[in-house]
Write an enzyme that holds these catalytic residues in place. Sequence first.
Site, short mmCIF file in Angstrom:
data_model
loop_
_atom_site.label_atom_id
_atom_site.label_comp_id
_atom_site.label_asym_id
_atom_site.label_seq_id
_atom_site.Cartn_x
_atom_site.Cartn_y
_atom_site.Cartn_z
N ALA A 1 17.92 61.24 44.14
CA ALA A 1 16.62 60.91 44.73
C ALA A 1 15.58 61.78 44.03
O ALA A 1 14.85 62.55 44.67
CB ALA A 1 16.63 61.13 46.23
N GLY B 1 12.93 60.87 42.30
CA GLY B 1 11.56 60.47 42.65
C GLY B 1 10.61 60.47 41.47
O GLY B 1 9.43 60.85 41.60
N ASN C 1 10.37 53.95 28.94
CA ASN C 1 10.55 53.48 30.32
C ASN C 1 9.29 53.82 31.13
O ASN C 1 8.89 54.97 31.22
CB ASN C 1 11.79 54.14 30.93
CG ASN C 1 12.11 53.61 32.33
OD1 ASN C 1 11.40 53.91 33.28
ND2 ASN C 1 13.16 52.83 32.44
N ASN D 1 10.20 49.57 34.61
CA ASN D 1 11.07 49.82 35.75
C ASN D 1 10.41 49.32 37.04
O ASN D 1 9.53 49.98 37.57
CB ASN D 1 11.37 51.34 35.81
CG ASN D 1 12.13 51.74 37.06
OD1 ASN D 1 12.71 50.90 37.74
ND2 ASN D 1 12.12 53.03 37.37
N CYS E 1 12.77 51.33 41.03
CA CYS E 1 13.10 52.70 41.48
C CYS E 1 13.22 52.74 43.00
O CYS E 1 12.25 52.45 43.71
CB CYS E 1 12.05 53.70 41.02
SG CYS E 1 12.51 55.37 41.54
N THR F 1 19.79 51.75 40.15
CA THR F 1 20.76 52.27 41.12
C THR F 1 20.80 51.44 42.41
O THR F 1 19.83 50.78 42.78
CB THR F 1 20.41 53.72 41.49
OG1 THR F 1 19.05 53.75 41.90
CG2 THR F 1 20.60 54.65 40.32
C1 FMN Z 1 19.26 61.26 37.86
C2 FMN Z 1 18.84 59.84 37.57
C3 FMN Z 1 17.50 59.57 37.29
C4 FMN Z 1 17.10 58.26 37.01
N1 FMN Z 1 15.79 58.00 36.69
C5 FMN Z 1 15.41 56.75 36.28
C6 FMN Z 1 14.07 56.49 35.84
O1 FMN Z 1 13.23 57.38 35.77
N2 FMN Z 1 13.77 55.20 35.47
C7 FMN Z 1 14.70 54.18 35.50
O2 FMN Z 1 14.38 53.04 35.14
N3 FMN Z 1 15.97 54.41 35.91
C8 FMN Z 1 16.34 55.66 36.30
N4 FMN Z 1 17.64 55.90 36.69
C9 FMN Z 1 18.60 54.78 36.72
C10 FMN Z 1 19.46 54.74 35.44
O3 FMN Z 1 18.66 54.57 34.29
C11 FMN Z 1 20.49 53.59 35.53
O4 FMN Z 1 19.83 52.36 35.61
C12 FMN Z 1 21.41 53.72 36.74
O5 FMN Z 1 21.71 55.08 37.01
C13 FMN Z 1 22.72 52.95 36.57
O6 FMN Z 1 23.47 53.46 35.49
P1 FMN Z 1 24.69 54.51 35.65
O7 FMN Z 1 25.63 53.94 36.68
O8 FMN Z 1 25.30 54.57 34.28
O9 FMN Z 1 24.09 55.81 36.10
C14 FMN Z 1 18.06 57.20 36.99
C15 FMN Z 1 19.41 57.50 37.28
C16 FMN Z 1 19.80 58.79 37.55
C17 FMN Z 1 21.27 59.06 37.81
#
Ligand code: FMN
Length: 313
Positions: free
Chosen positions: A80, A82, A110, A138, A141, A204
């Site tokens: 989270a 943010g 992004n 994105n 979120c 996520t």
């Molecule tokens: C710590 C963290 C921060 C994230 N920040 C962003 C973000 O800023 N922008 C975004 O589009 N997705 C963000 N995501 C989502 C990831 O880019 C990805 O879509 C999602 O985690 C699914 O992939 P994974 O299962 O390989 O983690 C974030 C994920 C994590 C774990």
Amino acid sequence: MQSGTPAGRPLRDTRVVLSGLVLDNPVIPASGTFGYGSEYREFYDINILGSFSFKGTTREPRFGNPTPRIAECTEGMINAVGLQNPGIDAVIAEELPRLRTFFHKPVIANISGFSVEEYAYCCERIDREEQVGLIEVNVSCPNVRHGGMSFGTSPEAAAEVTRAVKAVTTKPVYIKLSPNVTDIVSIARACEEAGADGICLINTLLGMRIDVRRRRPAVANTMGGFSGAAVFPVAVRMVYEVARACSVPVMGCGGVRSARDVIEMMMAGATAVQVGAENLRNPYASKEIVEALPAEMERLGIERLSDIVGIVG
Ligand SMILES: Cc1cc2nc3c(=O)[nH]c(=O)nc-3n(C[C@H](O)[C@H](O)[C@H](O)COP(=O)(O)O)c2cc1C
């Protein structure tokens, strides 16, 4: 790049093309798990990657949510964060010039926002940056109260953001969608009809853990985004559904942690594949996946990776 094996055996071609952008391989660290690149150059030469997607960037700098922001889960994690980021001005003035000194490939920008105007403003600014090869918007979120995911859970709102961004950009625009919906296809189609050059999914899944000793949510934001290995089957299913329904390319993401996962996601319909949480568990993960691809292709009898995209009909 053609990845070869010893003499006499066929070369393995790992190249893929995303809306005209040629990548040496399909492996792309996902946004939010790779900062603006400099954090990982301590570990390895990141030029081995196909590209990477930088941290979700907004108009204003953001401190993000209060801590704790991370909760561990079986085969995954909840975050989270943010959308903590230094803001578009600092990304253009500091992060991109620094990136140019050690990363010599196009980067994926992004962009996040809290209004349609903010998305358009940030995308217009970032579109002028030479090193940006593709813009990833994105609309998914789950960790901010206004904006973010609310744009990605309605076809009309997702289409409105797409149209506004496409009107002010020249580079390919991929819309990053949320899995927290019942009908992903209608949202992806609305983005395609509004002019999106591609779709990226999944962000996520909305999740929650409880610290049972303290009798409180494990993250201060109460809920967060669940990702990591456990979400892989959900991501493969959504990539499959969207790739069959849309004619624009799909970037697959969610739970990927091996070269075999990359191949599976490509067979489902992804042209390129992002690696997220696994980078946080193992900082070498994306490099190891790139290096393992040629041998995995050989084991599976694949000569050209681009041949297998969507091969599962
Ligand atoms: C710590 C963290 C921060 C994230 N920040 C962003 C973000 O800023 N922008 C975004 O589009 N997705 C963000 N995501 C989502 C990831 O880019 C990805 O879509 C999602 O985690 C699914 O992939 P994974 O299962 O390989 O983690 C974030 C994920 C994590 C774990």
